[in-house]
Every structure is written in C-alpha cells, then in structure tokens.
Design a protein around this motif. Structure first.
Motif: not given
Lengths: 94, 475
Positions: B130-133, B138-142
């Motif tokens: 998870l990374a902060h957008d 919001g939150t980004l998911v890789d």
C-alpha cells in the motif's frame, strides 16, 4: 447457538456496518446454515482417519516457470477506482 | 526490580523462486505497479492456485539447514483477515501442519555460544504493497508482491538481549544465503523480522505479557526497537502499570515504537484448511535427496578454515558469517595460495571498506583475483606490506589491477642489497647517538634507524634485507 454478538463480531472483522435489522436477519440465516452443516455430526465416523480433504489427491504442483502476466488495464477495470497504475482506495493506514 | 528480557522472533524471508507461490507471475522486484499480476494473485473469484514445487523444495532446504524435522504430510490453510493488501481477504499459510518443525541454530555473542530453538518453518504468500496517494489523499494498492513466496521462521523465546536477537538473524540470514533459497536483501524487504518481547522479574519462571513489533528490516532497526521496547515496558512495570498484549510498529526515523490501533489488529484469523490446495506428501527419497545436495553450510566451512587452513576460530567465524564474504575469501585463496594473508586483508581492510562504501561483499570495487595479485606481489618481494596498503587503497578507488598500480606509481620494492647498504651506511654515519644508544642496550634505537632508512627509500626498502644489513653494520 449463533448469537447476535457473534454476527456483530464477524461483521466487524470484515469491516461491515450492519443495521440492527440486518443483524437480526443474518443471525437467523446463520442459524439455518450452521444447523444444516451440523447434520453431518449424525454420521458415524468411528474408524475413519481424520482428514481435511475429501479427495485422495496430493502433491499438485507446478513448475517454477514464468507465464505472461495479465493486462493491467483489464485487471484494474474490475476495481471501482484506479489511477491507471494502481487500485485506488479511501485512505488506509499505510 | 531487576528484569529479564525474553525475546522470540518471527523472520519472514522471500524465496528466490522465479515465479510466485500459486501462479506463474514473475517475482522480480521493482516492476511497474500491477504488471506482475493475474487473476490468481489479485484474488479473482474462481481462480485456482497451484503450488510452485520450488517453494516446497526451498522450504525443506531451509528446514534441513536449521536442523528441523521435515513433515511427511503437510497442508495449507486460510488465514482470514480483511485488509486491502490481501485482495482474497485471506492469506494462504500453514496452521497446524507446517513443513518444518523443531530446529535450532547456534549463535555466538561476545564469545558465548548459545542455541536458539526454531519452533517451525512454514510457507505462505506475501501481501501487496500500500502507498499513500499524494494526489487524492487516498491509498494506492500495488499487487506485484502479492503471492511472492515466503517462509516464516518462528523461533522459541530463547533470546535474552538485543545482541542475541541480532546474532540470531545474522546467523539465519547467512544460512539462507548459503543454501541459496533467499537473497535476504533487507533493504528491499526480502528479509524482515517481527520481535516478540516481554519482561519478567529475574528468577521468575513465568513469562510476562508480550508485545509484537512488526516488520523490522535492518539489523539496526531490530536492535534499536528492542532497546526501546525494553525501556518502555520497564517504565510501565515500574510505575505499577500493565503491559498490554499488542501489535506495535517501529518508526526508524524517529527512533520510537508505537501501538497500532486496535481495529488494525483484530486477531481472529478463523484458520481453516485451504480447499483449493491438496496436501503435500514428502517421501523419504525426496527429503534425502535434498539433504544430500545441500551446499556446505557456514558451520562446516568454519570448521574447515580452522582445521585445514589453520585460521583462528574468531577469524573463521567472521569469514563465514556471510556467504559472499566466504566466497570472496575462497576465490582469493585459490588464486594466491596464502589463506592466512587473505584472511588478514579481509579482517583488517576489506570489512572496513565494505562498511565505508555501504556495499555487500559481492559488490566490492575489486575482485578476489586482484586481492590475490596484491598478496602475490608481497609474497614474492615485489612490494613491502607497507606499500601494499597504499596499493590497496588505490584498488578501492580505481578498481585497477595491483600490478598496474605498482608499475604506474613506481612502487616496486628495493631488494638490491648494495642499494640498501648504501642508504644504511649513510643513515648510520649520520646518527652516531642512536648507534651508541643501541650498543648501550636500547632496542628502540634500532627501530629509529630502520625508520630513517625506510623514509630515505620512500617506504620501498625490503624490510627483511634492511633489518639484516643494519644489524650487520652495528655489529
């Protein structure tokens, strides 16, 4: 045997907000499901080896060989929201 | 009150397979987000996982290398939790029948040997990232990392200090590198540790309440988070408070740990057997075959260095602590035949250089063959060991061959007796007081004369010949 508290706990674990009416309804539903599943307890299992599986199958492996991954656009199209590269969510603790 | 600290570790190591644990997507680190993904590792309903056979092999290797018993019958289980780094809403792990159990490894801290028990090693899949957008807040998911195979190595609560915990992880990392099942790159997260820690009054048998600090990815973070948590729990206990069983995180920049919110750590995993994956049954032949083909382990290399090469135990221990370092040592020794000299260079100079440059021993600016070349230049009398230090620094800076550096800088040692004698005659004649002091029994005067001659020859005089000629002259 299924309490409203158990339903609330399971809902919490899945981060679901259920209304009182929904909790009532799911408690009844879950009772039916568990009762149905419990009917298996009437079977005589003396002398049967304990197992987690119904099939006598084991060691289903694959070789460590790379296969082409999926098209990213196609994968992301399943999500409610994305930025074109990654799935996009409301803010989570990272 | 005096407290004793009790530490147990859970170490996660990413296995260096080419593909993920349940699908053919690449495990390569650093790809563009969500490009190493497919329906299996993104948790699409109906997608069927199939276990990578290498994952079983690598886990069994790790188990055998740590003295574990290998399960003849094992299975995988679902560990249910809801978090967006795990799109299936469960991790596939192993609950009651792990592949490996009851192992141990020996550690050494400040010369004290100790055995740390290994409770179990099981296989499981890694989660996504998870990374902060910054754009939306919001939150980004890789999900590239989702499905990368892991082994989790659970220790017994056998450690009693930060130093022991670090020694344990260092030893474990060394073993996993030797057997080639994980690249153990801590900065990339392929080896990370969770620390379970509690305090109890000295002499007490009963464990205190423990906390778990998760995801530590450097030796420094492990050591500092342990010191922090010991101090914190001590303060809580001494002020009459209660230590709560909780999951904690470590902020390495701030140098402090903090408790995760209770919602994040709702532990109720409702494990059950994974119905999509059939049990694993391992034959005696399979296990025996892997055992027979295990590469030489650090302990065995260490014993060989001591018994066959005559190295001291301490040196042999350091040399074998890292596979890369040990491989470097062996390659240099093979090329020059002087194990003792190679060991000395590593112990004194190479470890320092690697630390200064912040590189692993497989990424040094010079090769083992170049180090061997330098040692040969000393052994055949071309340069003195003093000049060799200068050549070495130049090798570090330029990666040039030592022979070339010696040639370019005109550093060849003077071994010509008549040339040295000429200098000795001159220096001795110019320092009558030192000669008198030496004859009066002051050995230090000899060192002074040797030093003056060496200075005159810009450090290039052959020390053995120089010593011999001065002594001859004085007698």
């Amino acid at each position: 045997m299924i309490s409203k508290e158990e339903i609330k706990h399971i809902a919490d674990l899945s981060m679901l907000n259920l209304s009182e009416a929904e909790i009532e309804k799911y408690t009844e539903n879950m009772k039916d499901i568990v009762e149905f599943a419990n009917s298996i307890n009437s079977l005589d299992t003396d002398g049967v080896t304990e197992s987690a599986f119904a099939l006598d199958s084991y060691n289903v492996f694959r070789k460590d060989e790379i296969k082409e991954s999926f098209d990213r656009d196609l994968l992301l199209s399943n999500a409610p929201s994305s930025n074109g590269e990654a799935y996009s969510l409301p803010s989570m603790t990272v | 009150m005096e407290y004793e600290v009790v530490i147990g570790l859970e170490v996660h190591a990413e296995l260096s397979t080419k593909t993920k644990i349940y699908c053919g997507c690449s495990t390569e680190f650093g790809g563009a987000p969500n490009t190493h993904c497919c329906p299996v590792c993104t948790g699409m309903p109906g997608a069927l996982p199939v276990l990578n056979e290498k994952v079983v092999e690598y886990a069994v290797k790790a188990g055998l290398a740590t003295g574990c018993t290998i399960a003849r019958e094992s299975k995988q289980d679902r560990k249910n939790y809801f978090y967006p780094d795990t799109p299936r809403a469960y991790q596939i792990s192993q609950f009651d029948l792990p592949l490996c159990e009851h192992g141990k490894i020996d550690i050494n801290t400040d010369g004290l040997e100790k055995t740390i028990g290994i409770t179990r090693i099981h296989i499981e899949d890694d989660a996504g990232k998870l990374a902060h957008d910054n754009y939306t807040g919001g939150t980004l998911v890789d999900l590239n990392r989702a499905g990368v195979p892991l082994i989790e190595i659970v220790s017994e609560p056998d450690m009693r200090s930060a130093a022991e915990a670090v020694a344990y992880v260092e030893k474990l990392k060394g073993i996993l590198e030797y057997i080639g099942v994980s690249d153990c790159k801590m900065q990339e997260g392929s080896l990370r540790a969770d620390v379970n820690l509690s305090l109890r009054p000295v002499g007490s048998e009963k464990f205190g309440t423990r906390t778990e600090t998760k995801n530590l990815n450097s030796f420094r973070a492990i050591a500092r988070s342990i010191e922090f948590e010991i101090a914190r729990q001590k303060e809580v206990l001494e002020s009459g408070g209660t230590v709560y069983q909780e999951t904690r995180r470590w902020d390495d920049e701030k140098g402090e740990g903090y408790a995760m919110r209770t919602k994040e750590e709702a532990h109720d995993y409702r494990y059950f057997p994974e119905p999509d994956l059939m049990p694993i049954r391992l034959s005696e032949e399979y296990i025996h075959h892997i055992e027979e083909h295990l590469p030489e382990l650090p302990e065995s290399r260490k014993a060989r260095y001591m018994n066959e090469l005559g190295l001291p135990e301490y040196d042999a221990g350091i040399l074998t602590s890292s596979k890369h370092l040990s491989d470097f040592f062996e390659a240099a020794t093979a090329a020059c035949g002087n194990a003792k000299a190679v060991s000395n260079w590593i112990m004194v100079d190479i470890i320092r250089v690697a630390r200064e440059l912040g590189v692993e021993y497989d990424a040094l600016p010079f090769t083992p063959v170049q180090l061997a070349g330098l040692i040969k230049l000393i052994d055949n009398g071309t340069i003195s060991s003093k000049i060799a230090k200068e050549v070495f620094e130049e090798m570090v800076n330029t990666s040039k061959d030592p022979e070339k550096i010696v040639e370019e800088k005109g550093l060849v040692q003077i071994s010509d007796e008549s040339a040295i004698k000429e200098v000795v005659d001159r220096i001795v004649a110019a320092n009558p007081q030192s000669v008198a002091d030496y004859k009066a029994g002051k050995d230090r005067a000899l060192g002074f004369l040797v030093g003056q001659c060496m200075k005159e020859m810009k450090g290039k005089g052959n020390p053995q010949i120089l010593n011999k000629l001065i002594l001859e002259h004085l007698q």
